[in-house]
Design a protein around this motif. Structure first.
Motif, PDB file in Angstrom:
ATOM      1  N   ARG A   7       0.818  -1.214   0.000  1.00 21.17           N
ATOM      2  CA  ARG A   7       0.000   0.000   0.000  1.00 21.17           C
ATOM      3  C   ARG A   7       0.851   1.263   0.000  1.00 21.17           C
ATOM      4  O   ARG A   7       0.349   2.345  -0.310  1.00 21.17           O
ATOM      5  N   ARG A  16      -4.598   7.046  -4.482  1.00 18.92           N
ATOM      6  CA  ARG A  16      -5.421   7.369  -3.311  1.00 18.92           C
ATOM      7  C   ARG A  16      -5.535   8.883  -3.126  1.00 18.92           C
ATOM      8  O   ARG A  16      -6.604   9.399  -2.780  1.00 18.92           O
ATOM      9  N   GLU A  74      -6.845  -7.468  -3.479  1.00 23.50           N
ATOM     10  CA  GLU A  74      -7.099  -6.610  -2.311  1.00 23.50           C
ATOM     11  C   GLU A  74      -6.400  -5.259  -2.436  1.00 23.50           C
ATOM     12  O   GLU A  74      -6.911  -4.240  -1.977  1.00 23.50           O
ATOM     13  N   LEU A  75      -5.244  -5.229  -3.079  1.00 24.33           N
ATOM     14  CA  LEU A  75      -4.546  -3.963  -3.277  1.00 24.33           C
ATOM     15  C   LEU A  75      -5.231  -3.143  -4.359  1.00 24.33           C
ATOM     16  O   LEU A  75      -5.315  -1.909  -4.262  1.00 24.33           O
ATOM     17  N   TYR A  78      -8.078  -1.490  -2.753  1.00 24.04           N
ATOM     18  CA  TYR A  78      -7.617  -0.384  -1.906  1.00 24.04           C
ATOM     19  C   TYR A  78      -7.359   0.868  -2.741  1.00 24.04           C
ATOM     20  O   TYR A  78      -7.663   1.987  -2.320  1.00 24.04           O
ATOM     21  N   ALA A  79      -6.823   0.680  -3.938  1.00 22.24           N
ATOM     22  CA  ALA A  79      -6.467   1.822  -4.792  1.00 22.24           C
ATOM     23  C   ALA A  79      -7.656   2.390  -5.536  1.00 22.24           C
ATOM     24  O   ALA A  79      -7.630   3.547  -5.970  1.00 22.24           O
ATOM     25  N   LYS A  83     -16.283   0.619  -5.018  1.00 18.66           N
ATOM     26  CA  LYS A  83     -16.314  -0.643  -4.295  1.00 18.66           C
ATOM     27  C   LYS A  83     -16.344  -1.807  -5.281  1.00 18.66           C
ATOM     28  O   LYS A  83     -16.835  -1.687  -6.397  1.00 18.66           O
TER      29      LYS A  83
END
Length: 251
Positions: A7, A16, A74-75, A78-79, A83
């Motif tokens: 992350r 992000r 999952e990464l 996150y980025a 959703k």
């Protein structure tokens, strides 16, 4: 192709930041988006894609001429600004479209704070051939991921400019457009009979409508005829009706 697993990777951190920080988007001229459809829309419009992250194992398009990364699901989630991201997540420089020299019609959005409404109205304007969208006052950022996503790629093609309320009269004069305000006011003219060629129609904030300052600078008010007792339409619906009438006036 580089594989990303952390992350704290600089590109992941950049995505992000673009998703959450309007000042970072303004400074760089970039935004962050998700999905193959929007990626295709960006490239088809000539926008510069500056990077992309795909899920591990995904087929990578050979036509991308930017840094391309692979990351675990999952990464990628996150980025992503959405959703359940299918990916890819990518950064893109938003095109800058100046106001046309002699527009036939324009729509003005004043203090419209919902990025979904701003994006939807940009999409509608592009579909109906409205020459210009003016974001006046405290409007949502047209480059926010939600606004661009709501525009379904039209944000890459539609001419959009921003101005303060005090600058709007000079802008209308320079463009040669007569400004009307969409308002539930006594004496407002039925939209169907208004002169909408060489005109701009202003649509106000979702909760409060147009400001007194803007209405005072209008040549008149127009109203969408509705059944007695009906509440006003929401901003996106009202804008669609108004722009449909503007498009009909051009035919």
């Amino acid at each position: 192709m580089e594989r990303i697993t952390s992350r704290k990777n600089p590109y992941i951190m950049r995505l992000r930041q673009l998703a959450s920080d309007a000042s970072a988007r303004r400074e760089s001229g970039e935004t962050v988006l998700d999905g193959l459809k929007l990626l295709g829309e960006a490239l088809a419009s000539g926008a510069e894609v500056t990077g992309a992250v795909f899920a591990e194992g995904a087929a990578l398009p050979e036509w991308l001429e930017c840094p391309v990364y692979a990351a675990p699901a999952e990464l990628l989630a996150y980025a992503s600004p959405v959703k359940n991201s299918p990916g890819p997540v990518f950064s893109v420089r938003m095109p800058r479209h100046e106001a046309p020299e002699a527009p036939d019609c324009a729509v003005v959005l004043e203090n419209m704070q919902d990025p979904g409404n701003v994006g939807t109205l940009i999409r509608t304007a592009n579909a109906l051939g409205i020459d210009l969208v003016v974001l006046c006052g405290e409007c949502a950022d047209r480059s926010s991921p939600r606004a661009v996503r709501a525009s379904m790629g039209a944000a890459f093609r539609q001419s959009v400019v921003a101005c303060e309320a005090a600058e709007l009269p000079a802008l209308m004069e320079r463009l040669g457009l007569t400004l009307y305000g969409a308002a539930l006011s006594e004496g407002a003219q039925d939209l169907r009979t208004a002169q909408l060629r060489r005109a701009a129609v202003a649509i106000g904030n979702e909760g409060h409508g147009l400001s007194r300052e803007l209405l005072d600078n209008c040549a008149g008010a127009v109203i969408i005829p509705m059944r007695p007792g009906s509440e006003s339409l929401n901003a996106a619906a009202a804008g669609a009706v108004i722009m449909w009438e503007m498009a009909r006036a051009r035919l």
